[in-house]
Scaffold this motif. Structure first.
Motif, PDB file in Angstrom:
ATOM      1  N   ARG A   1      -8.602   4.085  -1.148  1.00  7.95           N
ATOM      2  CA  ARG A   1      -7.201   4.751  -0.224  1.00  7.95           C
ATOM      3  C   ARG A   1      -7.733   5.043   1.016  1.00  7.95           C
ATOM      4  O   ARG A   1      -7.020   5.209   1.884  1.00  7.95           O
ATOM      5  CB  ARG A   1      -6.839   5.861  -1.161  1.00  7.95           C
ATOM      6  CG  ARG A   1      -6.130   5.494  -2.523  1.00  7.95           C
ATOM      7  CD  ARG A   1      -5.878   6.825  -3.293  1.00  7.95           C
ATOM      8  NE  ARG A   1      -5.348   6.182  -4.699  1.00  7.95           N
ATOM      9  CZ  ARG A   1      -3.795   6.159  -4.870  1.00  7.95           C
ATOM     10  NH1 ARG A   1      -3.338   6.281  -3.914  1.00  7.95           N
ATOM     11  NH2 ARG A   1      -3.551   5.604  -6.100  1.00  7.95           N
TER      12      ARG A   1
ATOM     13  N   LEU B   1      -7.724   2.410   3.554  1.00  7.81           N
ATOM     14  CA  LEU B   1      -6.367   2.009   3.709  1.00  7.81           C
ATOM     15  C   LEU B   1      -5.607   2.831   4.450  1.00  7.81           C
ATOM     16  O   LEU B   1      -4.750   2.608   5.240  1.00  7.81           O
ATOM     17  CB  LEU B   1      -5.947   1.512   2.467  1.00  7.81           C
ATOM     18  CG  LEU B   1      -6.034  -0.002   2.063  1.00  7.81           C
ATOM     19  CD1 LEU B   1      -5.178  -0.812   2.949  1.00  7.81           C
ATOM     20  CD2 LEU B   1      -7.354  -0.322   2.018  1.00  7.81           C
TER      21      LEU B   1
ATOM     22  N   VAL C   1      -2.606  -4.393  -3.988  1.00  8.76           N
ATOM     23  CA  VAL C   1      -2.396  -4.372  -2.401  1.00  8.76           C
ATOM     24  C   VAL C   1      -2.970  -5.556  -1.896  1.00  8.76           C
ATOM     25  O   VAL C   1      -2.303  -6.305  -0.964  1.00  8.76           O
ATOM     26  CB  VAL C   1      -3.092  -3.091  -1.956  1.00  8.76           C
ATOM     27  CG1 VAL C   1      -2.947  -3.157  -0.156  1.00  8.76           C
ATOM     28  CG2 VAL C   1      -2.604  -1.847  -2.609  1.00  8.76           C
TER      29      VAL C   1
ATOM     30  N   TYR D   1       0.779  -1.249   0.064  1.00  7.91           N
ATOM     31  CA  TYR D   1      -0.098  -0.065   0.209  1.00  7.91           C
ATOM     32  C   TYR D   1       0.843   1.446  -0.035  1.00  7.91           C
ATOM     33  O   TYR D   1       0.736   2.180  -0.808  1.00  7.91           O
ATOM     34  CB  TYR D   1      -0.931   0.137   1.016  1.00  7.91           C
ATOM     35  CG  TYR D   1      -1.828   1.267   0.922  1.00  7.91           C
ATOM     36  CD1 TYR D   1      -2.538   1.359   0.036  1.00  7.91           C
ATOM     37  CD2 TYR D   1      -1.776   2.183   1.933  1.00  7.91           C
ATOM     38  CE1 TYR D   1      -3.694   2.556  -0.183  1.00  7.91           C
ATOM     39  CE2 TYR D   1      -2.702   3.406   1.839  1.00  7.91           C
ATOM     40  CZ  TYR D   1      -3.649   3.607   0.754  1.00  7.91           C
ATOM     41  OH  TYR D   1      -4.212   4.592   0.534  1.00  7.91           O
TER      42      TYR D   1
END
Length: 464
Positions: free
Chosen positions: A359, A362, A398, A52
């Motif tokens: 995003r 994460l 990821v 990530y």
């Protein structure tokens, strides 16, 4: 991006020391036996973190050690050497054991789609580096020689228990029932940097040093290998939560004493995998390895998905029922994705919208559970298949679950079942058992599976 930092015990914004560059260190395996799936949960989550960071545009250099010497069975610097235990168990040399289980570890990692770090350094490659660091700590007044061993003097530090929330009395090795004290230590929390004396005299690997023939303590190797390859400033140090004390505590003590400044800014600790008896380990219960899961019919990536469904800072309880549920979910997900057609143009605006949502979750302390939810959100979205496939492939950089490349095991199982029934039908026909042969054909037809007898053998097709 915000990560929970064990050093400070709160979520903080991740800001690398040097702009876009991230120096990342992972405590590697002690290669005396196969890794169990509890160990591998930590490596899976560290892998997600690294991927990530790269996904977010950071320039990551990740280093990992291989402990092939010096790790004793007790955190109190006592007990048998784990490598020597493995050698005795299998009637091999220590280095044969190290090579075999290092290869086995990386084979398991490959099955779990865990990326190999940029630098992998066995401890036995770095003996001179360890000796130089120990010598410097003695010169700086942070270490002393006693009873043939070199110890780090924790009384020289203003704050030894840097991770906080620790009861010093409970953590002192001298009051733990499972270890014996070391009368050479000035303080109960002191730890060995270099051994020339130990309770066993058949240590297989020894080297010359200024303090006599011996071998390094466990803690010195991670500090030295990290500094050797990543320099004086480390951004993220990873490991299982059981390494926070004493291993990571001791790493910080010796590294900052050696360097004279703060060493690592962020500490990323993964919590335990438990079973019904508690923390999973090699010494109790069924020894669960990737190979054992494969023998039981599980795709290793099902275990990876099982781990991703839980947050890394929560204990995860393993059971075969839970793994079965994950296997069904994984199979349905793969089947659904495999039905998508890469037709049309990618809707860049919609793709950006979903990528931002991925995003966002994460960035919030690596919430992989909601990262998986983002995949399902894409599948349910009112966008064309090309956009869905584009996003799922990106997210899988990821998640690393082979979401687009994998085949549904449901389909594989169906193929195998049909071929087996065709074979039984052929045997029945050869034995002139027409009733059994016709029943197999009719049963399959009832499931919309049509058998076609051809000069080249029996073919089958699905019919609507």
């Amino acid at each position: 991006m915000y990560l929970y930092n064990t050093l400070g015990q709160k979520k903080t914004e991740f800001v690398p020391h040097d702009g876009n560059k991230v120096n990342m260190y992972t405590c590697g395996p002690t290669v005396y036996h196969f890794a169990h799936i509890g160990n591998l949960r930590t490596y899976i989550m560290e892998d997600v973190l690294e991927k990530y960071l790269r996904y977010s545009g950071y320039d990551v250099t990740r280093v990992m050690n291989i402990t092939d010497v010096g790790h004793l069975t007790s955190d109190a610097d006592t007990g048998d050497d784990k490598m020597l235990q493995g050698a005795k168990r299998e009637h091999k040399t220590v280095m044969e054991i190290a090579k075999f289980y290092t290869d086995a570890f990386f084979a398991d990692c490959a099955k779990l789609n865990i990326k190999t770090p940029d630098v992998v350094e066995p401890a036995t490659n770095c003996i001179d580096d360890f000796i130089n660091m120990v010598s410097a700590l003695i010169d700086k007044g942070y270490a002393y020689l006693a009873g043939g061993n070199v110890y780090f003097d924790t009384s020289k530090l203003d704050d030894y228990y840097v991770f906080g929330n620790m009861n010093a009395d409970d953590l002192e090795v001298g009051v733990r029932e499972d270890v014996t004290g070391d009368d050479n230590k000035r303080n109960k929390t002191d730890f060995v940097l270099w051994f020339t004396k130990s309770k066993f005299e058949d240590q297989a690997l020894k080297w010359e040093s200024p303090w006599g023939v011996g071998y390094p303590g466990w803690h010195i190797e991670c500090s030295s290998i990290s500094i050797k390859h990543l320099g004086e400033h480390l951004d993220i140090h990873c490991g299982g939560v059981d390494n926070a004390f004493p291993h990571h505590t001791n790493e910080i003590a010796q590294s900052e004493a050696f360097l004279g400044h703060k060493w690592c800014n962020y500490w990323f600790h993964v919590l335990h995998l438990n079973d019904a008896r508690g923390k999973m380990s090699k010494s109790k219960g069924e020894f669960l390895t990737v190979s054992l899961l494969e023998e039981k019919g599980y795709n290793p990536l099902v275990y990876r998905m099982f781990c991703l469904q839980s947050h890394y800072r929560k204990p995860l309880t393993f059971s075969y029922d839970s793994l079965d549920n994950t296997a069904k979910a994984y199979d349905k997900l793969i089947k659904r994705i495999s039905s998508l057609k890469a037709d049309g143009e990618v809707d860049k605006d919609k793709a950006k919208e979903f990528d931002n949502k991925f995003r966002e979750v994460l960035d919030n302390d690596l919430n992989t559970s909601l990262g998986l939810t983002a995949v399902y959100d894409v599948l349910k979205a009112d966008v064309n298949d090309a956009t869905k496939l584009y996003l799922i492939e990106k997210f899988d950089e990821v998640l690393s679950l082979n979401l687009v490349q994998a085949e549904s095991t449901e389909e594989n199982d169906l193929d195998a079942e049909i071929e087996s029934l065709i074979e039984k039908r052929q045997e029945a026909r050869a034995n002139k058992d027409w009733a059994t042969a016709d029943k197999i054909r009719d049963d399959l037809l009832a499931r919309n599976i049509k058998l076609i007898d051809t000069p080249d053998g029996v073919k089958w097709e699905l019919i609507n």
